[in-house]
Design a protein around this motif. Structure first.
Motif, PDB file in Angstrom:
ATOM      1  N   ASP A   3       0.826  -1.211   0.000  1.00 42.49           N
ATOM      2  CA  ASP A   3       0.000   0.000   0.000  1.00 42.49           C
ATOM      3  C   ASP A   3       0.861   1.262   0.000  1.00 42.49           C
TER       4      ASP A   3
ATOM      5  N   LYS B 256       1.974   1.958  -3.498  1.00 42.73           N
ATOM      6  CA  LYS B 256       0.893   2.547  -4.303  1.00 42.73           C
ATOM      7  C   LYS B 256       0.789   4.044  -4.044  1.00 42.73           C
TER       8      LYS B 256
ATOM      9  N   GLU C  24       3.605   5.817  -5.555  1.00 43.89           N
ATOM     10  CA  GLU C  24       3.686   5.577  -6.995  1.00 43.89           C
ATOM     11  C   GLU C  24       5.069   5.045  -7.390  1.00 43.89           C
TER      12      GLU C  24
END
Length: 684
Positions: free
Chosen positions: A650, A653, A656
């Motif tokens: 996570d 994410k 990025e």
């Protein structure tokens, strides 16, 4: 200029029932000394009667015991709207925001009243002019003379009115040329041994010359003013160039509160119909008493003899003003007022009665971006189309959804807000569609679902992207068939609802990743409305901040103010949390500010010097090697992301980047920090 209906309405004195007789109503009108009685049927006004209309009915029928026949040529208007002549209507009834009648006015009386008020306003404006004004008819008889002309000429208008103007002033040329359409500029005349300079112009009415107007100054005063203009012109041009680059308005008054300078931005919405140049020479006290603005910050500054900051309400806008006195020998010589526009373009959207916390706000905005968006809202609201509201978290999606509901024909119905991400998956079907008694363990009684509760109203599906995939199918059926089936039942229940959905995610990308049903997406994506992030509409930050400050002051019994420098600093921030974050910051500022006025130092402390690990942006406070700065920034970001999201997956994410990059960096950071190179296991 215009006047609203509220200012011209007369109070309603008498209501009568539609089944009453001509004789009884006539007696009631006389007894109550009322010129009009408003006829009720089922507690609603269906017409009106007057003594004249009742006498006409009596003459026609000859029976005083017959039922009254109400006049129907009336119209309801909103009392805050501008009063104007309405054709095919004899009487107007004003209504408040609750649609209750508040007063009435006959149309012929309105026309007379508006003419009188406009004439008075025109005369007041002429009397406030800093030049002498004399008008005469084609026979050269004086028909009007303003107060300044009395002062310059040294004679009362009662003496001069009606006299031949040619016999009062000495001039070499003939007035006849002006009556033929010529204009004379820079003409010098002598009156009572005083030299005056000005211009003569013809007065036109319906294309014909009906008189002459003479505008003039004392020559000595005019020459004095010219010298002053020459002296300050160069400096004034430089200052004006600087001021015009700012978004603040600068007002200068003398020690009596008379405006002598206006520079910088000019807030037309605040001043209403007053043009920039017209302000010069006007007095702040007169502007306040005539309703142009309130309160009078100039008077407050004079009384306090020191700097004052106030929020001022104008004709159609609000400014945050700071008045600073310029002292000379212990007395005020002039006052400089610096103002920042914090007004909004539209606040017409009603508050929902059952709304709480963030959702009880009207749509507050001043930016061109939001103005265009709200025009779109007003266009789509009367329709019954499904609307998909998108935008980042905290931009006010529910506030916009409530505005659509309030502007629609369903405004009298319920507005049911459903947070799709907050309902446990095993309960969501029951919550949305209801259940029958005994449908499952714990279903001890029948439950009406949220969609049924929204019948004849609006259902707002917030965070619609969080709906479980299986639930999306059932929602699609509801949108297609306009019916629901309760859990534990097979009987469909017809519903009449308008659906507004909202999400902060990209549903189109979710469809491509098979995370959201394509057919449901197109069912929701009928009228898309994208709300821009707050950082992309910075003109809205100041009015929102001031509105939140006023609301929180009222709620907590404070009288906190905020400086213009503090507002400027708020506008420079990027607001990753949008309007919700701004409101929270204002609440924090009220708590932490030690003075009555929130300063830029308070704002800086809250936004940039906080110890919180949730800082949205970097602040550089010193010079360090670039490589070290990059490494330190990378380290803090990765540690913050892992702490916030719990797993490398996570965190990657959010940042990025790849999971392997996060894992390698975390291992290196731990090796550097821990003795012997030991490291923690990182959850994937």
């Amino acid at each position: 200029m215009h006047w609203d209906w509220k200012g011209v309405l007369q109070p309603i004195g008498l209501f009568v029932n539609s089944d009453m007789t001509v004789k009884n109503v006539f007696a009631l009108l006389k007894e109550n000394e009322s010129e009009v009685g408003f006829v009720l049927e089922d507690e609603e006004i269906i017409g009106y009667v007057t003594t004249t209309s009742l006498l006409d009915q009596l003459m026609e029928e000859g029976d005083p015991n017959r039922r009254i026949q109400p006049e129907k040529d009336f119209l309801f208007v909103r009392e805050e709207d501008a009063a104007k002549h309405i054709h095919n209507c004899s009487l107007v009834i004003g209504a408040d925001i609750f649609q209750q009648p508040t007063g009435y006015v006959f149309m012929d009386r309105l026309d007379q009243y508006l003419s009188e008020v406009q004439l008075k306003s025109f005369n007041d404006a002429l009397n406030s002019a800093e030049m002498g004004i004399v008008t005469m008819n084609p026979s050269f008889q004086v028909i009007f003379m303003n107060e300044k002309a009395e002062q310059i000429l040294g004679m009362k208008k009662s003496i001069i009115q009606g006299r031949d103007y040619r016999r009062l002033i000495r001039m070499d040329t003939s007035f006849d040329e002006v009556l033929r359409g010529q204009k004379w500029f820079g003409i010098e005349n002598t009156f009572n041994f005083k030299v005056i300079s000005g211009q003569f112009s013809p007065i036109y009415e319906n294309g014909k010359i009906t008189g002459i107007i003479h505008n003039f100054y004392l020559k000595d005063q005019l020459e004095e003013a010219v010298h002053e203009i020459d002296f300050v012109r160069e400096m004034n041009e430089d200052l004006q160039a600087i001021y015009s680059l700012s978004n603040e308005q600068i007002l200068v008054t003398d020690h009596n509160g008379t405006i002598t300078r206006v520079a910088g931005a000019y807030f037309n919405n605040f001043w209403g119909d007053i043009e920039h140049d017209e302000l010069i020479g006007m007095n702040a006290a007169d502007l306040e008493s005539s309703g142009i603005f309130q309160p009078n910050i100039i008077a407050a500054c004079m009384k306090k003899n020191s700097r004052v900051m106030l929020t001022q309400k104008g004709k159609n806008g609000t400014v945050l003003s700071t008045a600073t006195p310029v002292m000379e020998d212990g007395k005020i010589k002039r006052i400089i007022v610096l103002s920042k526009d914090v007004s909004t373009d539209d606040k017409s959207f009603a508050r929902a009665e059952d709304a709480t916390e963030f959702h009880n706000e009207t749509v507050i905005y001043r930016s061109a971006e939001m103005s265009m968006l709200m025009d779109e809202v007003k266009s789509v609201a009367p329709l019954d189309s499904t609307v998909l509201v998108t935008g980042e978290s905290g931009v006010g999606k529910e506030v916009v959804a409530r505005s659509i509901h309030q502007l629609s024909s369903r405004s009298s119905g319920s507005f049911v807000a459903i947070n799709c991400g907050a309902i446990p998956e095993h309960l969501i079907e029951s919550e949305l569609f209801g259940h029958e008694k005994g449908a499952f363990t714990g279903a001890d009684s029948k439950r009406v679902g949220l969609f049924e509760q929204g019948h004849e109203g609006t259902v707002f599906l917030d965070e619609v992207s969080e709906l479980p995939f299986a639930m999306q199918v059932k929602l699609l059926r509801v949108l297609q068939e306009r019916e629901v089936i309760r859990v534990g039942s097979t009987v469909p229940i017809k519903i009449n609802v308008r659906v507004i959905a909202a999400t902060n995610k990209n549903l189109r990308q979710m469809v491509q990743k098979n995370q959201f049903r394509e057919d449901l997406f197109y069912r929701l994506h009928v009228v898309p409305i994208q709300i821009p992030a707050l950082r992309n509409r910075k003109d809205d930050i100041s009015p929102l901040a001031v509105s939140f400050l006023e609301e929180l002051n009222d709620r907590n019994g404070y009288e906190k103010k905020i400086s213009t420098n503090a507002l400027n600093l708020l506008e420079s921030y990027q607001w990753p949390g949008n309007i919700r974050e701004l409101r929270n910051v204002i609440e924090r500022l009220i708590v932490i500010s030690r003075e009555d006025e929130i300063s830029e130092k308070d704002v800086y402390r809250v936004l940039w010097e906080t110890d919180s690990k949730e800082q949205g942006f970097l602040t550089i406070k010193g010079i360090i090697p670039l490589k070290k700065a990059v490494e330190e920034t990378e380290k803090q970001l990765i540690e913050l992301a892992v702490e916030k999201y719990g797993t490398a997956t996570d965190a990657a994410k959010a940042l990025e980047t790849s999971i392997s990059t996060v894992s390698r960096r975390m291992k290196r950071f731990n090796d550097e920090r821990m003795p012997g190179g030991a490291s923690h296991d990182l959850l994937l």
